[in-house]
Design a protein around this motif. Structure first.
Motif, PDB file in Angstrom:
ATOM      1  N   MET A  41       0.807  -1.223   0.000  1.00 36.20           N
ATOM      2  CA  MET A  41       0.000   0.000   0.000  1.00 36.20           C
ATOM      3  C   MET A  41       0.841   1.274   0.000  1.00 36.20           C
ATOM      4  N   GLN A  95      -4.672   1.501   7.627  1.00 35.65           N
ATOM      5  CA  GLN A  95      -5.525   2.582   7.142  1.00 35.65           C
ATOM      6  C   GLN A  95      -4.687   3.662   6.464  1.00 35.65           C
ATOM      7  N   GLY A  98      -8.214   7.046   1.323  1.00 38.90           N
ATOM      8  CA  GLY A  98      -8.756   6.073   0.394  1.00 38.90           C
ATOM      9  C   GLY A  98      -8.767   6.527  -1.053  1.00 38.90           C
ATOM     10  N   THR A 309     -14.550  -4.027   3.437  1.00 41.43           N
ATOM     11  CA  THR A 309     -13.156  -4.388   3.668  1.00 41.43           C
ATOM     12  C   THR A 309     -13.002  -5.184   4.957  1.00 41.43           C
ATOM     13  N   TYR A 354      -7.793  -0.328   4.459  1.00 36.19           N
ATOM     14  CA  TYR A 354      -7.289  -0.707   3.138  1.00 36.19           C
ATOM     15  C   TYR A 354      -7.481  -2.188   2.841  1.00 36.19           C
TER      16      TYR A 354
END
Length: 489
Positions: A41, A95, A98, A309, A354
């Motif tokens: 990520m 997190q 987004g 999620t 995520y």
């Protein structure tokens, strides 16, 4: 006390705090899982500021410094939110701001509707505060528990397909097509990025099939090294703006074979004062109705993205109970709410949980220690911000394909012989990747469930909450697609 004794004592304290024994894990596994999640990520450190910089223009600050400030804010917001998830919720979920929500913030709200970026940040903060209040009274958990069982069971597979499409696109295995929307990369054999990506993918899959521990991290490292080596030999990515692609009506993601970023940022870029707290001035200049519609849209998408999620990744981790619910769901939901609020205050769009957390879970991450490692890695990357994106995006995204394959196994739990389960589950799975939205996939399943039950003469299996959720989604789609937002500004 010797160094080894101190290390053993600290490891024991972490094991006790995160309850490694109950979750069948250990410190090495959690660290590896956290590293895997972070690598998969870390692209957000450059992607988020790239999107937001199109809309956020600070007086007296140039575009380059604005970009760098947004990168710093992105890292701090991700670290703060993930720390809350680690230490309070004790779940392996990471997190960060987004994707999708940041595009809505920049291109729809600010550039499309002409709303000041400070006011848009205020809407994010208000959304976060509403989330905190609803989570505190148990309303968010209640709504998520209303999800029909086939939708809960299908979310994981839908996310798997969603991850796979994202990964294949970034790897340049698939390309955009004007006629068919997606197609195989027509210049695959001439594109080093595509070739390196596929080699890396099969190496990673082979390591995983072999049962090699750390196969996902190993795949990322191997592919990154291979990419840099090929670049050193003088090769580069096939140009995304090549005339040949335009003539074929095909578009490729603009990806570098080897990222070329400076090692450090100017010290002034770490001064985020122009962004932090900017939401306060945004609250002073709002039109109530249009502001409420923007908050509603942020709220709705974030709510169901997070719900999907948490459900999908928890299913992969084996966290769900017999009813398909996540025990103590209120804690990760509160961490998500706090993350959104803090992110808006710092100067970034909505922070959310995520789906890349699934990569760490697949490596064995089962506790908040995984999230703690992710948070610490984000904080460490502040020292040399660009190193957070030194991993080529195609190398980190091939992991999404691997995890997507694994998450498809979740469909085995769905009662496919029951048409009232088949339709909502299938729609959830289909719509999620094809609309690039977890929330929209959930919407398709939730809207169809009571309708199908009614048509099958099984109205007794529905609850008023099912109909209320379906109606709420219909209202959301009306607000989002009817032009009401634009017309109210």
């Amino acid at each position: 006390m010797g160094a080894n004794d101190a290390t053993d004592e600290s490891s024991g304290a972490l094991a006790e705090y995160f309850d490694f024994e109950e979750h069948g894990t250990d410190l090495r596994t959690e660290i590896l899982a956290g590293l895997t999640t972070f690598l998969s990520m870390s692209y957000i450190v450059v992607v988020n500021p790239d999107i937001l910089a199109a809309a956020i223009q600070i007086d007296g600050v140039g575009p380059d410094r604005t970009f760098q400030m947004l990168a710093v804010v992105t890292i701090i917001a991700a670290a703060a939110a993930t720390l809350v998830m680690a230490l309070y919720a004790k779940r392996p979920f990471a997190q960060a701001p987004g994707l999708g929500l940041n595009a809505f913030f920049a291109f729809t709200v600010v550039l499309g509707l002409g709303i000041d970026w400070q006011t848009a940040l205020a809407a994010v903060v208000v959304e976060g505060v509403v989330f905190i209040a609803l989570t505190a009274v148990g309303a968010r958990e209640y709504i998520i528990r209303l999800f029909p069982e086939p939708v809960k069971l299908a979310v994981g597979a839908g996310i798997g397909l969603f991850l796979a499409i994202i990964g294949l696109e970034e790897m340049r295995v698939v390309a955009g097509d004007a006629a068919t929307f997606l197609t195989f990369n027509p210049v695959f054999a001439s594109d080093p990025v595509a070739i390196v990506s596929v080699v890396g993918l099969f190496v990673t899959l082979a390591l995983y099939a072999r049962g090699v521990r750390g196969s996902i991290v190993s795949g990322i490292v191997f592919t990154s090294v291979l990419g840099y080596a090929v670049a050193w030999l003088g090769y580069s990515a096939y140009p995304a703006d090549a005339d040949a692609l335009a003539e074929m009506g095909v578009t490729l993601v603009d990806v570098a074979l080897a990222p070329n970023a400076p090692v450090t940022y100017d010290a002034a870029s770490y001064n985020i004062a122009p962004l932090a707290g900017a939401f306060v001035s945004g609250l002073q200049n709002i039109e109530a109705f249009s502001f409420a519609l923007i908050v509603f849209t942020f709220f709705f998408v974030d709510f169901f993205d997070t719900a999907g999620t948490l459900t999908g990744v928890s299913q992969a981790a084996g966290f769900l109970d017999d009813d398909g619910n996540l025990p103590e769901m209120d804690k990760p939901l509160m961490a998500d709410a706090v993350g959104t609020t803090v992110g808006g205050m710092l100067g970034t769009s909505t922070v959310t949980t995520y789906i890349e957390s699934a990569t760490g879970v697949e490596e064995g991450g089962r506790t908040g220690m995984t999230a703690l490692v992710v948070a610490l890695l984000f904080l460490a990357s502040l020292a040399v911000v660009p190193l957070a994106v030194a991993v080529p995006s195609y190398a980190s995204h091939l992991v999404l394909v691997v995890v997507g394959v694994i998450m498809l196994s979740n469909v085995a739990e769905i009662a496919w012989d029951d048409i009232t389960y088949t339709i909502p589950a299938a729609l959830t799975i289909f719509v999620m990747p094809f609309t690039f939205s977890i929330a929209y996939g959930i919407a398709a399943g939730i809207i169809s469930y009571p309708i199908v039950k009614l048509a099958a003469g099984e109205l007794g299996d529905t609850r008023p909450g099912h109909w209320a959720l379906a109606a709420a989604f219909v209202l959301y789609f009306f607000v989002r697609t009817s032009g009401l937002l634009a017309g109210s500004v």
